[in-house]
Enzyme design. Structure first.
Site, PDB file in Angstrom:
ATOM      1  CG  ASN A 210      -0.304  -0.374   2.498  1.00  0.00           C
ATOM      2  OD1 ASN A 210       0.326  -1.426   2.589  1.00  0.00           O
ATOM      3  ND2 ASN A 210      -0.418   0.456   3.504  1.00  0.00           N
TER       4      ASN A 210
ATOM      5  N   GLY B 294     -14.052  -2.870  -0.287  1.00  0.00           N
ATOM      6  CA  GLY B 294     -14.798  -2.089  -1.285  1.00  0.00           C
ATOM      7  C   GLY B 294     -14.312  -0.668  -1.464  1.00  0.00           C
ATOM      8  CG  HIS B 295     -12.621   1.893   1.830  1.00  0.00           C
ATOM      9  ND1 HIS B 295     -11.658   2.833   2.103  1.00  0.00           N
ATOM     10  CD2 HIS B 295     -12.303   0.817   2.596  1.00  0.00           C
ATOM     11  CE1 HIS B 295     -10.811   2.354   3.004  1.00  0.00           C
ATOM     12  NE2 HIS B 295     -11.179   1.134   3.322  1.00  0.00           N
TER      13      HIS B 295
ATOM     14  CB  CYS C  62       4.327  13.930  14.133  1.00  0.00           C
ATOM     15  SG  CYS C  62       5.083  14.672  15.561  1.00  0.00           S
TER      16      CYS C  62
HETATM   17  C1  LIG Z   1      -2.835  -3.483   2.180  1.00  0.00           C
HETATM   18  C2  LIG Z   1      -3.985  -3.171   3.081  1.00  0.00           C
HETATM   19  N1  LIG Z   1      -4.522  -4.154   3.807  1.00  0.00           N
HETATM   20  C3  LIG Z   1      -5.566  -3.934   4.628  1.00  0.00           C
HETATM   21  C4  LIG Z   1      -6.128  -2.690   4.766  1.00  0.00           C
HETATM   22  C5  LIG Z   1      -7.301  -2.493   5.690  1.00  0.00           C
HETATM   23  O1  LIG Z   1      -8.462  -2.289   4.941  1.00  0.00           O
HETATM   24  P1  LIG Z   1      -9.835  -1.804   5.577  1.00  0.00           P
HETATM   25  O2  LIG Z   1      -9.814  -0.314   5.525  1.00  0.00           O
HETATM   26  O3  LIG Z   1     -10.894  -2.366   4.675  1.00  0.00           O
HETATM   27  O4  LIG Z   1      -9.951  -2.356   6.946  1.00  0.00           O
HETATM   28  C6  LIG Z   1      -5.577  -1.622   4.032  1.00  0.00           C
HETATM   29  C7  LIG Z   1      -6.107  -0.253   4.202  1.00  0.00           C
HETATM   30  O5  LIG Z   1      -5.367   0.707   4.133  1.00  0.00           O
HETATM   31  C8  LIG Z   1      -4.500  -1.878   3.161  1.00  0.00           C
HETATM   32  O6  LIG Z   1      -3.962  -0.913   2.416  1.00  0.00           O
END
Ligand SMILES: Cc1ncc(COP(=O)(O)O)c(C=O)c1O
Length: 410
Positions: free
Chosen positions: A152, A202-203, A327
């Site tokens: 991410n 989903g989001h 921070c």
């Molecule tokens: C790689 C990864 N895994 C898991 C999550 C968690 O997702 P959720 O917001 O649906 O709990 C995120 C959210 O930033 C993510 O980027």
């Protein structure tokens, strides 16, 4: 040029697709039954949920019976880890990587306290795991190999297929956090046969917050994390978040129809942004492999400035991004992903993640490049320390020590 705020933080969340919002509207009105009810009010909602399941199954190329709806990927990741361990009670070893999302890493680190042996695979300077390290660490005692499809923070893509094949040679179960892959890469669970569990949210691909899906392969063991009802075939209790699920289904349908086009557009916008920033700003490094990378993600380290200061000034200029260090209680907490990649602290502190989406426009990218270049220049001029790496290194020396001490233990 554009006057509206520019959202370049699409790995944190995404603009809800108007088609999904439209699909959800009737659920705020006449279609409001409980999907578990057998009367027609309930069955209308059930019908919408099952349509969404078909679209999500198509997104993943799996069976509809292998899709379990839930509240999102944090729940999905927790569920998958516990389900796998419950299915392999005689095995006491878990393998993951140092660059996982907290929703995987923290649950697995917590399990160390319950007596599991944990291996967190390292990554190289480009953010890649080493398959030889996986081969050396895995054994007949390994219950689960859990790794993310794409990171991410950097967008770096993992060798899921090859790692899965190694795990299978030792009979281990495989969980993949595919949150950042959905909507940006092709996912095909009839091809990726080693994957037993896979999570999406989903989001992250233009649905709504609070709805996700966990793929559970028919052959994989399962244990519900949340009990108290027969919902989702007894695999996830609780009245379904019908709105979130319907929006996710609509978002999946859009991806199913247009993925190649979306990828091409995101890549074009990201590359335009990257090219513009490199041309207009000095002393910028790109964090992570630029080839095996999501089409929408750019993690750039601006030397000699604080990413948080850049983030705040960009926010004031109506540009949303996220920073590589945050921070926390007065000290700078560097990104665990960039630390694991051995990015110098001076570069981590100036690191910013830019993520475009299929809705990002050329004019927005061009406006962002100009504003970012101007702010970077101003921040460097303002710094009383000038171009020095030592100040930023000192700022997080404490955090670095904590990181080293942790890995000395695992
Ligand atoms: C790689 C990864 N895994 C898991 C999550 C968690 O997702 P959720 O917001 O649906 O709990 C995120 C959210 O930033 C993510 O980027």
């Amino acid at each position: 040029m554009t006057d509206r705020p520019i959202f370049l933080d699409n790995n944190s969340t995404t603009f809800p697709a108007p088609e999904g919002v439209e699909a959800v509207l009737p659920l705020f009105g006449e279609i409001y039954g409980n999907p578990s009810s057998t009367h027609s009010f309930g069955q209308k909602v059930r019908h919408e949920i099952e349509l969404a399941r078909e679209n999500v199954a198509k997104l993943l190329n799996c069976k509809t019976s292998e899709v379990v709806f839930n509240s999102g990927a944090t729940e999905g990741n927790n569920t998958a880890v516990y389900a796998a361990l419950d299915g392999m009670p005689e095995r006491k070893h878990i393998i993951t990587t140092r660059v996982e999302h907290a929703s995987v890493l923290e649950v697995i680190r917590y399990l160390a306290e319950a007596g599991y042996r944990i291996t967190e695979l390292s990554v190289d300077r480009l953010g890649h795991i080493d398959l030889d390290e996986l081969k050396n660490e895995i054994s007949g005692d390994t219950a689960l190999v859990s790794l993310m499809w794409a990171n991410n923070e950097t967008g770096v893509i993992s060798p899921i297929n090859a790692a899965g094949d190694i795990a299978k040679q030792f009979g281990a179960l495989v969980h993949v956090d595919a949150v950042q892959a959905a909507g940006k890469l092709k996912i095909d669970l009839k091809e990726e046969l080693a994957i037993d569990y896979l999570t999406i949210s989903g989001h992250k691909f233009h649905g709504l917050k609070g709805a996700g899906a966990l793929f559970v392969r028919e052959s994989a063991p399962f244990l519900p994390l949340i009990r108290g009802g027969h919902h989702e075939d007894g695999r996830r209790a609780g009245t379904e978040n019908a709105m979130g699920i319907v929006a996710m289904g609509a978002a999946a349908a859009l991806v199913n129809r247009n993925l190649d086009k979306h990828i091409e557009h995101m890549k074009k916008m990201r590359d335009r942004l990257q090219g513009g920033l490199l041309a207009k700003c000095e002393d910028v490094i790109i964090n992570g492999d630029q080839m095996d990378r999501l089409p929408n993600t750019l993690n750039a380290g601006f030397k000699y400035i604080d990413g948080e200061a850049l983030l705040m000034m960009l926010d004031a200029a109506d540009i949303a991004v996220s920073a590589g260090s945050a921070c926390k209680s007065g000290s700078m907490e560097p990104s665990h992903v960039l630390l694991a990649m051995n990015v110098p602290l001076s570069a981590i502190h100036g690191s910013v993640r830019f993520c475009v989406s299929r809705y990002t426009e050329e004019g927005e990218v061009d406006a962002a490049i100009d504003k970012i270049a101007g702010i970077v220049k101003r921040l460097r001029e303002m710094s009383p320390f000038g171009h020095t790496e030592t100040r930023q290194d000192a700022l997080s020396a404490e955090a670095l020590e904590k990181h080293k001490a942790y890995f000395a233990k695992v």
